[in-house]
Write an enzyme that holds these catalytic residues in place. Structure first.
Site, mmCIF file in Angstrom:
data_model
loop_
_atom_site.group_PDB
_atom_site.id
_atom_site.type_symbol
_atom_site.label_atom_id
_atom_site.label_comp_id
_atom_site.label_asym_id
_atom_site.label_seq_id
_atom_site.Cartn_x
_atom_site.Cartn_y
_atom_site.Cartn_z
ATOM 1 N NE ARG A 53 44.671 56.686 27.920
ATOM 2 C CZ ARG A 53 43.868 57.671 27.504
ATOM 3 N NH1 ARG A 53 43.908 58.077 26.269
ATOM 4 N NH2 ARG A 53 43.032 58.264 28.336
ATOM 5 C CB THR A 54 43.598 50.680 31.285
ATOM 6 O OG1 THR A 54 44.549 51.713 31.543
ATOM 7 C CG2 THR A 54 44.022 49.425 32.020
ATOM 8 C CE LYS A 82 20.284 44.891 41.563
ATOM 9 N NZ LYS A 82 19.954 43.529 41.098
ATOM 10 N NE ARG A 103 41.864 52.092 35.804
ATOM 11 C CZ ARG A 103 42.321 52.880 34.826
ATOM 12 N NH1 ARG A 103 41.583 53.869 34.380
ATOM 13 N NH2 ARG A 103 43.511 52.678 34.304
ATOM 14 C CG HIS A 131 47.918 51.676 36.078
ATOM 15 N ND1 HIS A 131 47.613 50.510 35.427
ATOM 16 C CD2 HIS A 131 47.300 52.666 35.380
ATOM 17 C CE1 HIS A 131 46.842 50.785 34.382
ATOM 18 N NE2 HIS A 131 46.629 52.079 34.335
HETATM 19 C C1 NCD Z 1 46.289 56.621 34.228
HETATM 20 C C2 NCD Z 1 45.537 56.046 35.417
HETATM 21 O O1 NCD Z 1 44.368 55.638 35.282
HETATM 22 O O2 NCD Z 1 46.161 55.988 36.472
HETATM 23 N N1 NCD Z 1 45.627 56.416 33.005
HETATM 24 C C3 NCD Z 1 45.898 55.269 32.286
HETATM 25 O O3 NCD Z 1 45.612 54.175 32.720
HETATM 26 N N2 NCD Z 1 46.558 55.410 31.131
HETATM 27 C C4 NCD Z 1 46.709 58.029 34.419
HETATM 28 C C5 NCD Z 1 45.681 59.078 34.734
HETATM 29 O O4 NCD Z 1 44.484 58.805 34.835
HETATM 30 O O5 NCD Z 1 46.088 60.229 34.873
#
Ligand code: NCD
Length: 300
Positions: A53-54, A82, A103, A131
């Site tokens: 999703r993100t 590497k 991320r 997040h």
């Molecule tokens: C979340 C995350 O990555 O923290 N997912 C997301 O970005 N929608 C929640 C999760 O992974 O449980």
């Protein structure tokens, strides 16, 4: 927003949040109408952890604004394999792109990256840290469904490792919200988050059982137990499957209770709820596009 980077929800004032959500509403009304807005935009996606999703909603947002993306790809196929440091990786990527969405499994990674580059860095999840762009879409969804003031919200599941929870809890202190945290003892909010909430004068309660609070909630925000963050698989097994929301659980809930989840879900919400009025999690995920359009628009 006055900030160059989006690293934690703590940096966002109520006015910042409302400005992004208002702009997101404009984008949501006609997402195809803004193709000329940022044709110059090249957004770098650097995901050192899995994401659906993100990552895809940032990509969609950039393209809806007329821009494009460059994707680092998987860690396996990048120079990280590497032994390249995060600082070097982002210093190279800032030469390619106008902003970096990052991320990373390590808490503090986005903060560190932001110290090495001049382009905006968006923290798309740093370990069990924060997040904040998820929080903006969560707030957008809550505002649509229940309103952000005089809100009673239950936040359920993995409050210790759940970074979406940490960011959401901080942001809700800017509004008139009663926050009920429901988790097993071993997955309670980290002390640092609890301290910040206390400092912000937040109205919070902690519970082990959902039954105590369910009838009073406007929103129930369910989270996945973050298995990948447990140092010990045995500890995970002790809490796995502890909360599972189904039609029976909801017998005592209000008819207008909204159930949210950042997704992915494992077994926390029974699929039988998907077609009920309670289920808000898929539209919540869809809201990621206009909200991230608005976020990029404000950072650029
Ligand atoms: C979340 C995350 O990555 O923290 N997912 C997301 O970005 N929608 C929640 C999760 O992974 O449980």
């Amino acid at each position: 927003m006055r900030h160059d980077h989006l690293l934690t929800a703590k940096q966002l004032s109520r006015a910042d949040i409302e400005a992004v959500l208002d702009r997101a509403s404009e984008f949501a009304a006609d997402p195809a109408a803004f193709r000329e807005r940022h044709p110059e935009l090249l957004l770098a996606l650097c995901f050192f952890e899995p994401s659906t999703r993100t990552k895809m909603s940032f990509e969609t947002a950039a393209k809806r604004l007329g821009g494009d993306i460059v994707d680092m790809g998987s860690v396996e196929s990048s120079s990280v394999k590497k032994g390249e440091s995060l600082a070097d990786t982002v210093r190279v990527i800032e030469g390619y792109a106008d902003a970096i969405v990052l991320r990373h499994p390590k808490q503090g990674a986005a903060q560190l990256a932001s110290e090495y580059v001049d382009v905006p860095v968006v923290n798309a999840g740093d370990g069990a840290g924060h997040h904040p762009s998820q929080t903006l879409l969560d707030l957008y969804t809550i505002r649509e469904k229940a309103g952000l003031d005089d809100l009673s919200i239950g936040i359920l599941g993995d409050l210790k490792y759940g970074r979406t929870v940490h960011s959401l809890a901080h942001a809700l202190t800017k509004f008139d919200a009663r926050q009920h945290f429901i988790s097993p003892e071993s997955l309670k909010l980290p002390r640092s988050v609890r301290y910040d909430l206390h400092e912000a004068g937040a109205n919070v309660r902690e519970h082990e059982s959902l039954d105590d609070v369910l009838p009073n909630l406007d929103v129930l925000y369910v989270t996945r137990i973050q298995r990948e963050r447990f140092p010990d698989e045995e500890e995970y097994r002790k809490v796995a499957g502890k909360y599972s929301i189904d039609a029976e659980t909801l017998a005592r809930a209000r008819d207008d209770l909204s159930i949210m989840h950042p997704l992915p879900r494992v077994d926390e919400i029974a699929p039988e709820l998907d077609d009920t009025e309670h289920a808000t999690y898929f539209s919540q995920a869809h809201n990621g596009v206009p909200v991230r359009m608005a976020l990029l628009d404000s950072l650029l």
